[in-house]
Scaffold this motif. Structure first.
Motif, PDB file in Angstrom:
ATOM      1  N   VAL A   1      -2.100   4.845  -6.023  1.00  0.00           N
ATOM      2  CA  VAL A   1      -2.527   4.378  -4.699  1.00  0.00           C
ATOM      3  C   VAL A   1      -1.370   4.411  -3.696  1.00  0.00           C
ATOM      4  O   VAL A   1      -1.591   4.516  -2.490  1.00  0.00           O
ATOM      5  CB  VAL A   1      -3.139   2.957  -4.752  1.00  0.00           C
ATOM      6  CG1 VAL A   1      -4.401   2.946  -5.595  1.00  0.00           C
ATOM      7  CG2 VAL A   1      -2.145   1.938  -5.250  1.00  0.00           C
ATOM      8  N   LEU A   2      -0.142   4.320  -4.198  1.00  0.00           N
ATOM      9  CA  LEU A   2       1.016   4.334  -3.307  1.00  0.00           C
ATOM     10  C   LEU A   2       1.426   5.747  -2.902  1.00  0.00           C
ATOM     11  O   LEU A   2       1.880   5.966  -1.779  1.00  0.00           O
ATOM     12  CB  LEU A   2       2.210   3.655  -3.981  1.00  0.00           C
ATOM     13  CG  LEU A   2       2.157   2.136  -4.129  1.00  0.00           C
ATOM     14  CD1 LEU A   2       3.363   1.643  -4.920  1.00  0.00           C
ATOM     15  CD2 LEU A   2       2.116   1.464  -2.764  1.00  0.00           C
TER      16      LEU A   2
ATOM     17  N   ASP B   1       3.927  12.148  -1.416  1.00  0.00           N
ATOM     18  CA  ASP B   1       4.375  11.358  -0.264  1.00  0.00           C
ATOM     19  C   ASP B   1       3.676   9.996  -0.234  1.00  0.00           C
ATOM     20  O   ASP B   1       2.718   9.759  -0.963  1.00  0.00           O
ATOM     21  CB  ASP B   1       4.087  12.104   1.045  1.00  0.00           C
ATOM     22  CG  ASP B   1       4.932  13.361   1.188  1.00  0.00           C
ATOM     23  OD1 ASP B   1       6.127  13.303   0.832  1.00  0.00           O
ATOM     24  OD2 ASP B   1       4.392  14.394   1.628  1.00  0.00           O
ATOM     25  N   ILE B   2       4.156   9.113   0.646  1.00  0.00           N
ATOM     26  CA  ILE B   2       3.527   7.814   0.821  1.00  0.00           C
ATOM     27  C   ILE B   2       2.068   8.006   1.248  1.00  0.00           C
ATOM     28  O   ILE B   2       1.767   8.802   2.147  1.00  0.00           O
ATOM     29  CB  ILE B   2       4.270   6.977   1.883  1.00  0.00           C
ATOM     30  CG1 ILE B   2       5.709   6.690   1.433  1.00  0.00           C
ATOM     31  CG2 ILE B   2       3.533   5.684   2.177  1.00  0.00           C
ATOM     32  CD1 ILE B   2       5.808   5.812   0.212  1.00  0.00           C
ATOM     33  N   ASN B   3       1.173   7.308   0.587  1.00  0.00           N
ATOM     34  CA  ASN B   3      -0.259   7.430   0.873  1.00  0.00           C
ATOM     35  C   ASN B   3      -0.629   6.605   2.103  1.00  0.00           C
ATOM     36  O   ASN B   3      -0.838   5.405   2.024  1.00  0.00           O
ATOM     37  CB  ASN B   3      -1.069   6.962  -0.337  1.00  0.00           C
ATOM     38  CG  ASN B   3      -2.572   7.102  -0.127  1.00  0.00           C
ATOM     39  OD1 ASN B   3      -3.024   7.735   0.834  1.00  0.00           O
ATOM     40  ND2 ASN B   3      -3.348   6.516  -1.023  1.00  0.00           N
ATOM     41  N   MET B   4      -0.736   7.273   3.251  1.00  0.00           N
ATOM     42  CA  MET B   4      -1.023   6.588   4.504  1.00  0.00           C
ATOM     43  C   MET B   4      -2.463   6.068   4.579  1.00  0.00           C
ATOM     44  O   MET B   4      -2.797   5.298   5.477  1.00  0.00           O
ATOM     45  CB  MET B   4      -0.761   7.526   5.680  1.00  0.00           C
ATOM     46  CG  MET B   4       0.695   7.949   5.814  1.00  0.00           C
ATOM     47  SD  MET B   4       1.797   6.540   6.066  1.00  0.00           S
ATOM     48  CE  MET B   4       1.204   5.924   7.632  1.00  0.00           C
TER      49      MET B   4
ATOM     50  N   ALA C   1      -3.552  -1.363   2.138  1.00  0.00           N
ATOM     51  CA  ALA C   1      -2.494  -2.367   1.958  1.00  0.00           C
ATOM     52  C   ALA C   1      -1.214  -1.945   2.667  1.00  0.00           C
ATOM     53  O   ALA C   1      -0.462  -2.789   3.169  1.00  0.00           O
ATOM     54  CB  ALA C   1      -2.225  -2.595   0.474  1.00  0.00           C
ATOM     55  N   LEU C   2      -0.964  -0.657   2.726  1.00  0.00           N
ATOM     56  CA  LEU C   2       0.234  -0.175   3.408  1.00  0.00           C
ATOM     57  C   LEU C   2       0.123  -0.400   4.913  1.00  0.00           C
ATOM     58  O   LEU C   2       1.072  -0.831   5.559  1.00  0.00           O
ATOM     59  CB  LEU C   2       0.442   1.308   3.098  1.00  0.00           C
ATOM     60  CG  LEU C   2       1.719   1.932   3.652  1.00  0.00           C
ATOM     61  CD1 LEU C   2       2.365   2.852   2.625  1.00  0.00           C
ATOM     62  CD2 LEU C   2       1.418   2.725   4.924  1.00  0.00           C
ATOM     63  N   ASN C   3      -1.040  -0.130   5.467  1.00  0.00           N
ATOM     64  CA  ASN C   3      -1.230  -0.321   6.904  1.00  0.00           C
ATOM     65  C   ASN C   3      -1.126  -1.788   7.301  1.00  0.00           C
ATOM     66  O   ASN C   3      -0.723  -2.092   8.429  1.00  0.00           O
ATOM     67  CB  ASN C   3      -2.583   0.259   7.330  1.00  0.00           C
ATOM     68  CG  ASN C   3      -2.552   1.778   7.403  1.00  0.00           C
ATOM     69  OD1 ASN C   3      -2.043   2.336   8.356  1.00  0.00           O
ATOM     70  ND2 ASN C   3      -3.080   2.439   6.379  1.00  0.00           N
ATOM     71  N   ARG C   4      -1.495  -2.693   6.415  1.00  0.00           N
ATOM     72  CA  ARG C   4      -1.359  -4.122   6.718  1.00  0.00           C
ATOM     73  C   ARG C   4       0.113  -4.519   6.846  1.00  0.00           C
ATOM     74  O   ARG C   4       0.426  -5.533   7.455  1.00  0.00           O
ATOM     75  CB  ARG C   4      -2.010  -4.966   5.621  1.00  0.00           C
ATOM     76  CG  ARG C   4      -3.527  -4.836   5.536  1.00  0.00           C
ATOM     77  CD  ARG C   4      -4.110  -5.853   4.570  1.00  0.00           C
ATOM     78  NE  ARG C   4      -5.520  -5.592   4.314  1.00  0.00           N
ATOM     79  CZ  ARG C   4      -6.001  -5.060   3.187  1.00  0.00           C
ATOM     80  NH1 ARG C   4      -5.173  -4.769   2.194  1.00  0.00           N
ATOM     81  NH2 ARG C   4      -7.291  -4.844   3.038  1.00  0.00           N
ATOM     82  N   SER C   5       0.994  -3.738   6.242  1.00  0.00           N
ATOM     83  CA  SER C   5       2.428  -4.049   6.285  1.00  0.00           C
ATOM     84  C   SER C   5       3.145  -3.407   7.462  1.00  0.00           C
ATOM     85  O   SER C   5       4.353  -3.585   7.612  1.00  0.00           O
ATOM     86  CB  SER C   5       3.096  -3.617   4.972  1.00  0.00           C
ATOM     87  OG  SER C   5       2.812  -4.529   3.923  1.00  0.00           O
TER      88      SER C   5
ATOM     89  N   TYR D   1      10.902   1.656   0.593  1.00  0.00           N
ATOM     90  CA  TYR D   1      11.959   1.032   1.386  1.00  0.00           C
ATOM     91  C   TYR D   1      12.359   1.937   2.551  1.00  0.00           C
ATOM     92  O   TYR D   1      12.543   1.478   3.692  1.00  0.00           O
ATOM     93  CB  TYR D   1      13.182   0.737   0.524  1.00  0.00           C
ATOM     94  CG  TYR D   1      12.950  -0.291  -0.572  1.00  0.00           C
ATOM     95  CD1 TYR D   1      12.014  -1.310  -0.400  1.00  0.00           C
ATOM     96  CD2 TYR D   1      13.673  -0.243  -1.765  1.00  0.00           C
ATOM     97  CE1 TYR D   1      11.806  -2.259  -1.402  1.00  0.00           C
ATOM     98  CE2 TYR D   1      13.470  -1.181  -2.759  1.00  0.00           C
ATOM     99  CZ  TYR D   1      12.531  -2.183  -2.576  1.00  0.00           C
ATOM    100  OH  TYR D   1      12.324  -3.114  -3.563  1.00  0.00           O
ATOM    101  N   GLN D   2      12.477   3.222   2.260  1.00  0.00           N
ATOM    102  CA  GLN D   2      12.863   4.174   3.306  1.00  0.00           C
ATOM    103  C   GLN D   2      11.756   4.297   4.361  1.00  0.00           C
ATOM    104  O   GLN D   2      12.036   4.352   5.559  1.00  0.00           O
ATOM    105  CB  GLN D   2      13.139   5.543   2.684  1.00  0.00           C
ATOM    106  CG  GLN D   2      13.612   6.588   3.702  1.00  0.00           C
ATOM    107  CD  GLN D   2      13.905   7.934   3.050  1.00  0.00           C
ATOM    108  OE1 GLN D   2      13.632   8.139   1.868  1.00  0.00           O
ATOM    109  NE2 GLN D   2      14.465   8.855   3.821  1.00  0.00           N
ATOM    110  N   PHE D   3      10.505   4.300   3.910  1.00  0.00           N
ATOM    111  CA  PHE D   3       9.383   4.420   4.833  1.00  0.00           C
ATOM    112  C   PHE D   3       9.325   3.250   5.815  1.00  0.00           C
ATOM    113  O   PHE D   3       9.060   3.424   7.007  1.00  0.00           O
ATOM    114  CB  PHE D   3       8.072   4.493   4.040  1.00  0.00           C
ATOM    115  CG  PHE D   3       6.837   4.424   4.897  1.00  0.00           C
ATOM    116  CD1 PHE D   3       6.375   5.542   5.567  1.00  0.00           C
ATOM    117  CD2 PHE D   3       6.151   3.225   5.057  1.00  0.00           C
ATOM    118  CE1 PHE D   3       5.238   5.472   6.373  1.00  0.00           C
ATOM    119  CE2 PHE D   3       5.027   3.150   5.857  1.00  0.00           C
ATOM    120  CZ  PHE D   3       4.569   4.280   6.517  1.00  0.00           C
TER     121      PHE D   3
END
Length: 319
Positions: free
Chosen positions: A189-190, A195-198, A202-206, A298-300
């Motif tokens: 899911v990540l 690459d980072i899964n846009m 959960a990623l967008n909430r951060s 972390y980089q993202f």
């Protein structure tokens, strides 16, 4: 004689009519950028709305009223811990459950009277508090809260965005496990195509700065207090003293209200001899994530975090 009097009268009338109307001076602007008239208007408007929505007074002098303070998020940021700790203060009356009034259409359509009926009974001197973590990331919520009461004080508790994602995943993982549903490993899911899964919600909430920009369209930064969720876990008292100050509460919460539970690994609460800890679902161990994937996260988040810090004029000890 009569002619000269008439002439004087006509001259006076001409001068009066030709005089431009007086223009009132601009209202004094305070440091927060809002005029004194605006502040007065907000207070009168809030009072008017409260009067229109108040329920019947209880025999002991309490009544249900619209919240003056709302914990707007963020999900898995520590909102439950924050409202439990805030409830230690005698000047606070906190709603027990998440109301989801401003983000769920079926609730919002019921109106402010219904919203007030979901609040706890409180005394006139108490501040009523509600918390719904989903408010922060909902684009329609800031305007709706502003229209209810532009003087509302907002509490936003945030954690390191990578930690918040892992906690978010952990909650969904256990929920699906309890319901005997399939779940995806966290790596799938990540990461998507290396690459980072846009597309991962959960990623967008951060991406805190995106959501914060929307809130700042309606509320000045002076009405929003950001609580450091990481520090609230490690050392809750300093963070709660800042919350007291923001809400103009008397200094009531102190070191005796907290004790470290070695078994659970976090602080629990003590009030008038009664001790309680957060639900067992809080503080669950996060899944192990490969170091290269953590490094990608972390980089993202480095640039989004920088933008957020710039927005609020503060920095946090995040990766």
């Amino acid at each position: 004689m009569r002619t000269s009097v008439m002439a004087a009268f006509l001259l006076g009338l001409f001068l009066f009519v030709s005089q431009p109307p007086s223009v009132p001076s601009r209202p004094t602007v305070n440091e927060a950028g809002a005029s004194s008239k605006t502040v007065d208007y907000e207070q009168r408007r809030a009072s008017s709305i409260q009067n229109q929505t108040q329920t019947a007074v209880h025999p002991n002098g309490t009544r249900q009223q619209l919240p003056q303070t709302i914990i707007i998020g963020v999900r898995k940021g520590g909102t439950r811990a924050l409202i439990e700790m805030l409830s230690l203060h005698p000047g606070i009356a906190a709603a027990e459950s998440e109301v989801h009034f401003f983000d769920w259409e079926d609730h919002f359509e019921k109106g402010l009277q219904w919203y007030a009926s979901q609040m706890p009974f409180s005394y006139p001197h108490q501040i009523t508090v509600e918390k719904t973590p989903a408010y922060f990331t909902s684009s329609k919520v800031p305007e709706r809260i502003y229209k209810m009461n532009p003087a509302t004080r907002l509490l936003l508790i945030l954690r390191d965005p990578t930690e918040r994602i892992l906690s978010d995943y952990t909650q969904v993982f256990y929920n699906r496990l309890q319901k005997h549903k399939l779940y995806q490993p966290i790596e799938t899911v990540l990461i998507k195509n290396g690459d980072i899964n846009m597309d991962y919600k959960a990623l967008n909430r951060s991406l805190y700065y995106i959501h914060m920009q929307n809130w700042l369209k309606y509320f000045p930064l002076s009405h929003i207090h950001v609580v450091d969720g990481n520090m609230l876990i490690k050392d809750p008292l300093p963070e709660m003293k800042r919350v007291e100050k923001f809400l103009n509460l008397s200094a009531e919460i102190n070191a005796s209200n907290f004790y470290f539970n070695k078994t659970k690994g976090f602080y629990c609460l003590r009030n008038h001899g009664r001790e309680r800890c957060l639900h067992e679902s809080k503080g669950r161990a996060h899944p192990q994530v490969a170091s290269p994937i953590l490094a990608k996260l972390y980089q993202f988040f480095h640039e989004p975090n920088r933008k957020f810090f710039q927005l609020i004029g503060r920095t946090f000890d995040w990766h």
